[in-house]
Scaffold this motif. Structure first.
Motif, PDB file in Angstrom:
ATOM      1  N   SER A  27      -1.283   0.463 -15.667  1.00  0.00           N
ATOM      2  CA  SER A  27      -1.670   0.508 -14.256  1.00  0.00           C
ATOM      3  C   SER A  27      -3.157   0.799 -14.159  1.00  0.00           C
ATOM      4  N   ALA A  28      -3.802   0.195 -13.158  1.00  0.00           N
ATOM      5  CA  ALA A  28      -5.247   0.369 -12.976  1.00  0.00           C
ATOM      6  C   ALA A  28      -5.592   0.051 -11.526  1.00  0.00           C
ATOM      7  N   THR A  29      -6.863   0.221 -11.194  1.00  0.00           N
ATOM      8  CA  THR A  29      -7.296  -0.052  -9.826  1.00  0.00           C
ATOM      9  C   THR A  29      -7.535  -1.534  -9.583  1.00  0.00           C
ATOM     10  N   SER A  30      -7.642  -2.347 -10.676  1.00  0.00           N
ATOM     11  CA  SER A  30      -7.843  -3.786 -10.520  1.00  0.00           C
ATOM     12  C   SER A  30      -7.040  -4.521 -11.582  1.00  0.00           C
ATOM     13  N   GLU A  54      -8.984  -4.876 -14.933  1.00  0.00           N
ATOM     14  CA  GLU A  54      -8.943  -3.659 -15.749  1.00  0.00           C
ATOM     15  C   GLU A  54      -7.587  -3.514 -16.439  1.00  0.00           C
ATOM     16  N   VAL A  79       0.850  -1.186   0.000  1.00  0.00           N
ATOM     17  CA  VAL A  79       0.000   0.000   0.000  1.00  0.00           C
ATOM     18  C   VAL A  79       0.889   1.240   0.000  1.00  0.00           C
ATOM     19  N   TRP A  90       1.739   4.679  -5.002  1.00  0.00           N
ATOM     20  CA  TRP A  90       1.883   4.112  -6.340  1.00  0.00           C
ATOM     21  C   TRP A  90       0.575   3.460  -6.795  1.00  0.00           C
ATOM     22  N   PRO A  91       0.493   3.086  -8.079  1.00  0.00           N
ATOM     23  CA  PRO A  91      -0.743   2.468  -8.591  1.00  0.00           C
ATOM     24  C   PRO A  91      -1.093   1.172  -7.851  1.00  0.00           C
ATOM     25  N   ALA A  92      -2.395   0.926  -7.787  1.00  0.00           N
ATOM     26  CA  ALA A  92      -2.851  -0.266  -7.073  1.00  0.00           C
ATOM     27  C   ALA A  92      -2.381  -1.542  -7.771  1.00  0.00           C
ATOM     28  N   GLN A  93      -2.492  -1.614  -9.091  1.00  0.00           N
ATOM     29  CA  GLN A  93      -2.102  -2.804  -9.837  1.00  0.00           C
ATOM     30  C   GLN A  93      -1.383  -2.385 -11.119  1.00  0.00           C
ATOM     31  N   THR A  94      -0.289  -3.074 -11.414  1.00  0.00           N
ATOM     32  CA  THR A  94       0.482  -2.774 -12.624  1.00  0.00           C
ATOM     33  C   THR A  94       0.863  -4.072 -13.305  1.00  0.00           C
TER      34      THR A  94
END
Length: 561
Positions: free
Chosen positions: A38-41, A44, A13, A16-20
């Motif tokens: 990079s995205a929130t999930s 995505e 946490v 930085w981006p949540a998911q890359t």
């Protein structure tokens, strides 16, 4: 399939981006094109990456099967740029095992494979530790992100180390999960290193060597694959030793193209690299002559003998018998008949001594070749020379070198002379070195050769109860564990396609073996040592299977439950 095998994403946490996700594609002929999203999930990010791959494929009009690799960031660690540079000083060159993002939004981010394959933390051969190479970083950054890539990295600028794991899809659509952290990072997970897998490694490495043998029989000597820079020097000894490894491999896997390459390499060896001359006493001697410096190396004659004896045995021919006799006579000229010591290098033009000693390898190579020549010809002259050499080896405490060629030679000698002094030498050559074999970070393929030759000798020693006291100080379970670990660790020196795809010309190196701390160098002798070790390891695995089967079928003594 790739999406289902993709591991869970980032658990760290931070800002930085949540998911890359990093998507890498290659046509197998050119360096992978990498794109990250990079995205929130993860879902995505996955869809964005798939859209990019499809758009790239359409734009480049690629119709042939491709390699596709997807890496997901699994953890992030922030630090200042100056701290990152300091930490690199504790990292062996080319051994950075993390990706790197240059900003908290991950706008500019690279995987570990991109960094190493583009020499971005390589300061040069004279610098043992990793070091940022800004020229290479900026060159590749412009390829990845455009000509305006010009990061401003002050000492206090935050950067982010990335751990990743992923999945690789080959040209046939098969998916392989990829390891995350540790020495196995970046290559496919293997449930076990079984005989079939080892056989496949031998096949791919031998086929690589076969591809290096040109029409005239001369090898393409090697390359530095980051930028596909050819190594233009040549070494006659390594020509002979690489041919020997190909013959060992052919005995296991066969194959017409490999056999044709072996024949071409042997013709070049015999017709171009070996010279015969008449000695003052009237005898004819042959020598492997190295074009660099016009010199004769003890190890060169030894490796020529090993290659020709192996070929003669495997192919069932005696056509080389006279030449082998002359090559053995050449070694005889280089041995002191009183002490058994060898002279290492002669001037080719006049057979005068150039260097009395150059490298310990030559000693074991010479003794091994004499034992093998004895086994082929039955002439006791060669075995007597080998025994004389061991008088010198024992007196000089050569076992302190823990050299793999010494293990080869003492293993071979004890086949014909199973004497306590020779078995003791062989044990001394590995005792005190097993921890090094187990924990050495580099793949160091000759260590597996050392262990395999030693294991063959130990097997014979165990059949001699009168010499059982020699085994008192050897922890055989620790020995076995180190042997198996070394064979597994060497997988990290194989150019799996999921690694080769990031280098300049993937199809020129895929299936070969490399030396990471020498800029991922692929040279014929590098590949040779991996092959010899794995050929022996395959035989060992088959022995283990046979032993288990025999034990399973052995009836219990009468009266046992």
């Amino acid at each position: 399939m790739c999406r289902q095998l993709l591991p869970a994403g980032n658990t760290s946490v931070g800002p930085w981006p949540a998911q890359t996700l990093f998507f890498s594609v290659s046509d197998r002929r050119s360096r992978a094109r990498v794109f990250h999203v990079s995205a929130t999930s993860l879902d995505e990010a996955w869809q964005q990456g798939v859209d990019w791959v499809q758009a790239w494929s359409a734009a480049t009009q690629r119709s042939e099967p491709m390699w596709l690799r997807v890496d997901v960031v699994t953890s992030v660690r922030a630090m200042a740029w100056s701290q990152f540079q300091e930490q690199l000083q504790q990292v062996k060159r080319n051994y950075l095992r993390y990706g790197l993002a240059l900003d908290e939004g991950f706008r500019h981010a690279f995987t570990e494979q991109e960094i190493n394959a583009n020499a971005m933390v390589y300061g040069g051969a004279a610098i043992a530790h990793a070091e940022v190479n800004m020229g290479h970083l900026q060159r590749y950054g412009r390829i990845r992100f455009g000509e305006d890539f010009a990061p401003v990295l002050l000492p206090s600028s935050p950067v982010y180390l990335l751990t990743t794991a992923g999945v690789f899809c080959d040209e046939q659509g098969r998916a392989h999960t990829l390891s995350g952290q540790g020495p196995d990072a970046g290559r496919r997970d293997l449930a076990e290193l079984d005989a079939a897998t080892v056989r496949g490694l031998v096949r791919s490495g031998a086929e690589y060597l076969a591809r290096q043998v040109q029409e005239d029989g001369r090898f393409i000597y090697g390359r530095f694959p980051c930028f596909d820079r050819r190594i233009d020097t040549y070494n006659a000894l390594r020509h002979a030793s690489s041919t020997y490894a190909m013959i060992e491999s052919w005995e296991l896997i066969e194959g017409g193209e490999l056999k044709a390459a072996i024949d071409r390499a042997l013709v070049y060896l015999v017709e171009r690299l070996i010279r015969t001359c008449q000695l003052p006493d009237g005898r004819r001697a042959a020598f492997l002559v190295d074009e660099v410096g016009q010199e004769i190396k003890l190890g060169g004659n030894a490796m020529a003998i090993l290659a020709l004896v192996k070929y003669s045995e495997v192919m069932g021919t005696s056509a080389c018998a006279d030449l082998l006799e002359r090559l053995g006579t050449g070694i005889e000229l280089m041995q002191d008949p009183r002490s058994g010591a060898f002279t290492h290098v002669l001037h080719a033009r006049n057979l005068k001594v150039k260097e009395p000693f150059r490298i310990i390898y030559y000693e074991g190579e010479a003794a091994f070749s004499l034992c093998r020549l004895y086994g082929f010809s039955g002439n006791p002259r060669w075995l007597a020379m080998a025994e004389k050499a061991f008088e010198h080896f024992i007196a000089s405490r050569h076992w302190q070198h823990h050299d793999h060629w010494l293990s080869y030679s003492v293993n071979e000698l004890t086949r014909y002379r199973p004497e306590e002094k020779y078995f003791r030498f062989g044990l001394q050559n590995i005792e005190g070195h097993i921890g090094f074999v187990r924990h050495r970070r580099t793949t160091f393929p000759t260590l597996l050769e050392l262990m395999m030759a030693s294991s063959q000798m130990l097997r014979r020693l165990q059949d001699r109860p009168e010499l059982g006291h020699l085994l008192a100080d050897l922890d055989q379970e620790t020995f076995r564990e180190a042997l198996v670990h070394r064979a597994h660790h060497m997988l990290n020196g194989h150019f799996w396609p999921e690694m080769a795809m990031y280098f300049k010309q993937p199809d020129s190196i895929v299936g070969s073996f490399f030396i990471r701390h020498h800029s991922f160098r692929v040279r014929i002798d590098d590949v040779e040592h991996y092959l010899s070790g794995y050929v022996a390891y395959h035989a060992w695995l088959m022995q283990q299977q046979t032993q288990v089967a025999v034990e399973a079928c052995t009836p219990l003594p009468e009266g046992c439950p």
